[in-house]
Design a protein around this motif. Structure first.
Motif, PDB file in Angstrom:
ATOM      1  N   ALA A 229       0.836  -1.205   0.000  1.00 39.66           N
ATOM      2  CA  ALA A 229       0.000   0.000   0.000  1.00 39.66           C
ATOM      3  C   ALA A 229       0.867   1.250   0.000  1.00 39.66           C
ATOM      4  O   ALA A 229       0.573   2.225  -0.705  1.00 39.66           O
ATOM      5  CB  ALA A 229      -0.919  -0.018   1.210  1.00 39.66           C
ATOM      6  N   SER A 230       1.974   1.217   0.779  1.00 39.78           N
ATOM      7  CA  SER A 230       2.881   2.377   0.819  1.00 39.78           C
ATOM      8  C   SER A 230       3.424   2.670  -0.567  1.00 39.78           C
ATOM      9  O   SER A 230       3.473   3.831  -1.001  1.00 39.78           O
ATOM     10  CB  SER A 230       4.052   2.115   1.757  1.00 39.78           C
ATOM     11  N   ILE A 233       0.517   4.101  -2.790  1.00 41.92           N
ATOM     12  CA  ILE A 233       0.151   5.472  -2.406  1.00 41.92           C
ATOM     13  C   ILE A 233       1.254   6.435  -2.819  1.00 41.92           C
ATOM     14  O   ILE A 233       1.023   7.463  -3.456  1.00 41.92           O
ATOM     15  CB  ILE A 233      -0.094   5.567  -0.879  1.00 41.92           C
ATOM     16  N   SER A 254       4.772   5.554   2.815  1.00 39.47           N
ATOM     17  CA  SER A 254       4.571   4.748   4.027  1.00 39.47           C
ATOM     18  C   SER A 254       4.291   5.651   5.223  1.00 39.47           C
ATOM     19  O   SER A 254       3.507   5.293   6.102  1.00 39.47           O
ATOM     20  CB  SER A 254       5.771   3.835   4.267  1.00 39.47           C
ATOM     21  N   TYR A 257       0.687   6.704   4.916  1.00 39.67           N
ATOM     22  CA  TYR A 257      -0.199   5.595   5.262  1.00 39.67           C
ATOM     23  C   TYR A 257      -0.432   5.550   6.768  1.00 39.67           C
ATOM     24  O   TYR A 257      -1.561   5.470   7.244  1.00 39.67           O
ATOM     25  CB  TYR A 257       0.439   4.288   4.771  1.00 39.67           C
ATOM     26  N   TYR A 279      -7.833  -0.627   7.319  1.00 39.38           N
ATOM     27  CA  TYR A 279      -6.696  -1.087   6.518  1.00 39.38           C
ATOM     28  C   TYR A 279      -7.176  -1.488   5.127  1.00 39.38           C
ATOM     29  O   TYR A 279      -6.628  -1.078   4.107  1.00 39.38           O
ATOM     30  CB  TYR A 279      -6.031  -2.315   7.152  1.00 39.38           C
ATOM     31  N   LEU A 282      -8.125   1.419   3.045  1.00 36.23           N
ATOM     32  CA  LEU A 282      -6.941   2.171   2.597  1.00 36.23           C
ATOM     33  C   LEU A 282      -6.270   1.481   1.415  1.00 36.23           C
ATOM     34  O   LEU A 282      -5.856   2.126   0.453  1.00 36.23           O
ATOM     35  CB  LEU A 282      -5.933   2.291   3.734  1.00 36.23           C
ATOM     36  N   ALA A 286      -5.712   2.809  -2.217  1.00 35.59           N
ATOM     37  CA  ALA A 286      -4.386   2.919  -2.836  1.00 35.59           C
ATOM     38  C   ALA A 286      -4.374   2.280  -4.210  1.00 35.59           C
ATOM     39  O   ALA A 286      -3.763   2.785  -5.147  1.00 35.59           O
ATOM     40  CB  ALA A 286      -3.341   2.257  -1.943  1.00 35.59           C
TER      41      ALA A 286
END
Lengths: 324, 337
Positions: A229-230, A233, A254, A257, A279, A282, A286
């Motif tokens: 995800a980091s 994003i 990150s 996040y 989570y 998110l 992302a």
């Protein structure tokens, strides 16, 4: 909640995860290797470091051992994939599964009980942050030390992937057939890159273990997704034009996040049973961010001409008035 | 000299015995250095397999691959890369799309060399050389060194691949020595002595020259530099006579995916480069006309055998009709059998 405290919490969670995200980035993006080892090497790295520290080993060496342990996990995955020709995804899963048992064994030893998954608390003065007095820095010592480590790792990573060998590794990830025909030993480059990636994840695990003063058997669950995800994003918000740009994007991604998570849990007092939902939300966000970004750009392209025209007219009128 | 000795290769993709397909059947082929060989043949006749066996992408079931009489059958693809430049049919295959032109060229420049993890991948001196080489191509690539290769057209990418396959930095004297000792037909100890009998006096002469030029006060700084470069070139030339590893260029239908105009340009470029560097070249093509126009030897493959092999003047007299006739004959033979 105090805003400085919020920032401190975000950074102390986000900065170690920069290393994690960087590690995932090396395999996921550069090598095009969907590496599932990440959670395993994070757990092993954290466990090894925690074990060493409870045995009164100097924290610097303990952290280094954690990093090395992660690297060994990566080496095994690379070996399984390249030498034993097991598919990439499966070889990662195999190492991850094996590392679960090994970590349990490590924790059990630390507790004096074999196969116990209970955690072992670590005294702050014994950790890598111990040389800075927590009474003076009020928890900021963790952020400072980790920030320095992240900066060093980013600089080394940037240099390494610009060297002759780094370039060979990148070529392997982009076009393996071409890399081979240019005389690059792709077996070795892949194994080395996966090892480096997992060594970074192991280092992240070691730092997380020291910040949380311990690690348990479930301590690493969900971190692979955090890393992914980091990356997503960071790349969509801050770009991936060049390698340098991508490195910085991931680190910011990150931190961002964790900023969102901290905001939700600490400021808006989101109940803990809902955090998993957050989570998931998110990550979904992302993943669809590139699409949203494009939609916004499209919309802007449609709205902007009339707005620009309007401002132009205003400007021209002003000029005319001045001229008169 | 490149040689295939009794090479056989069968493919069996399904694991079923009935699906066995013989791609090459006891093929013998000798290619002298400096020859430009065009290879034709119908689909599945073993042309590409031959090329893949030469570069080491595939390993033969039996038989040997010899380079200057040294068996290289067991060498891996990346180990052989120093001697072979390979251009693929797919323009996307030979370059890294997500890397810039200069990064691709830097990788190609180190083909067959060790990659150091401590040295920065870009050199200013290399850049000058790349620009000089790219200018000859006349594609405007020299102004786009930092552009990603992925945004370029197929023709440009193929031209770049061609440059990458033919360009390689000169082997160092150490490499020349190593290659001479392994690849020359003499005994290793004899070869080493022979190399050193030339190398040592040449080095001593160069050193003496260098010091005398440096001490010479009548020369200006620029003249001194020129004289030094000249002395080094002389020394270098003496060592280069031992350089056995002339590059071999393998072109696997490299213009098949390009439009006719670009294809023609790339082919002319190929011919120019090959003639300039006197490279040993193997070119697979489906265009009979190209097969006849270029090169000084023609080989026709059919169902894993070489059925036709002409050189020199005999080849120059051939026409497209002759080749088509040969194809028909081969087909008929196959039916009769």
């Amino acid at each position: 909640m105090d805003i400085t405290e919020l920032i401190r919490l975000t950074l102390s969670m986000g900065l170690p995860c920069c290393l994690l995200a960087l590690g995932v980035f090396l395999t996921f993006r550069i090598l095009d290797f969907a590496d599932m080892t990440a959670e395993g090497s994070l757990l092993i790295g954290g466990a090894a470091c925690a074990l060493m520290i409870t045995k009164n080993v100097p924290p610097l060496i303990a952290t280094f051992v954690g990093m090395l342990a992660g690297g060994v996990c990566g080496f095994i995955t690379g070996f399984l994939n390249r030498v034993l020709k097991i598919p990439k995804l499966l070889s990662g899963i195999i190492t991850m599964t094996a590392s679960g048992s090994i970590a349990l064994l490590l924790f059990g030893l630390a507790n004096g009980r074999i196969f116990a998954s209970e955690i072992n608390g670590i005294d702050n003065s014994k950790t890598i942050f111990g040389f800075l007095d927590p009474k003076i820095f009020h928890g900021w010592q963790q952020v400072m030390v980790v920030a320095v480590i992240v900066a060093i790792v980013l600089a080394v990573a940037y240099f390494f992937f610009g060297t002759e060998y780094g370039m060979a590794i990148r070529a392997t990830g982009i076009n393996e057939k071409m890399a081979k025909s240019q005389g690059i030993n792709t077996t070795v480059t892949t194994i080395i890159c996966v090892s480096i990636s997992n060594a970074l994840i192991g280092l992240a695990g070691a730092l997380i273990a020291q910040i949380d003063s311990g690690m348990n058997a479930q301590g690493a669950t969900g971190y692979l997704v955090v890393g992914l995800a980091s990356i997503l994003i960071g790349e969509t918000l801050f770009g991936k034009r060049s390698f340098k740009n991508a490195l910085i994007s991931i680190s910011l991604g990150s931190i961002l996040y964790f900023a969102i998570i901290m905001l939700a849990t600490q400021v808006f007092k989101m109940p803990t049973d809902l955090t998993k939902l957050l989570y998931a939300f998110l990550i979904a966000l992302a993943l669809c961010l590139p699409m949203i970004k494009q939609a916004i750009l499209k919309l802007w392209a449609r709205i902007s001409p009339p707005i620009k025209r309007f401002f132009k007219k205003l400007f021209v009128r002003k000029k005319k008035k001045e001229a008169e | 000299m490149l040689e295939l000795k009794n090479v056989t290769k069968t493919f069996n993709l399904t694991g079923n015995k009935e699906d066995l397909r013989v791609a090459l059947d006891h093929v013998n082929l000798q290619i002298e250095s400096g020859e430009f060989v065009t290879i034709i043949g119908s689909n599945g006749s073993g042309k590409s397999t031959t090329m893949n066996i030469l570069t080491g992408v595939l390993k033969p079931d039996s038989g040997q691959v010899l380079l200057n009489n040294v068996d290289i059958t067991k060498m891996d693809e990346h180990q052989r890369a120093a001697y072979f430049g390979h251009v693929f049919q797919d323009p996307m295959m030979g370059t890294c799309g997500e890397m810039s032109v200069i990064e691709n060229l830097e990788i190609a420049y180190r083909r067959g060399r060790k990659h150091s993890p401590f040295l920065w991948g870009f050199r200013k001196s290399h850049k000058k050389e790349f620009i000089r080489e790219l200018k000859r191509f006349d594609l405007g690539l020299e102004d786009r060194l930092n552009q990603k290769v992925g945004v370029m057209s197929g023709g440009q990418r193929q031209a770049l691949t061609l440059l990458m396959a033919t360009m390689r930095n000169k082997p160092t004297h150490k490499t020349v020595k190593k290659d001479y000792i392994t690849f020359c037909e003499k005994d290793h100890e004899v070869a080493r002595k022979e190399f050193e009998s030339v190398y040592k006096p040449a080095l001593a002469e160069y050193k003496a020259n260098k010091s005398s030029i440096r001490k010479d006060k009548s020369l200006s700084f620029k003249e001194k530099r020129e004289a030094l470069a000249k002395a080094y070139d002389e020394f270098d030339k003496k060592i280069r006579q031992f350089d056995l590893t002339k590059q071999i260029l393998l072109l696997d239908e490299h213009t098949a995916a390009l439009d006719p105009k670009t294809a023609k340009k790339v082919l002319e470029l190929t011919d120019k480069i090959v003639k300039e560097n006197q490279m040993t070249t193997l070119m697979i093509t489906h265009n009979m006309k190209d097969a006849l126009t270029y090169g000084n030897r023609l080989i026709m493959f059919h169902t894993g055998h070489i059925i036709f092999d002409v050189r020199g003047e005999e080849k120059a007299k051939l026409t497209v009709e002759d080749l088509l006739k040969k194809f028909d004959e081969a087909d008929q033979k196959a039916i009769e059998m």
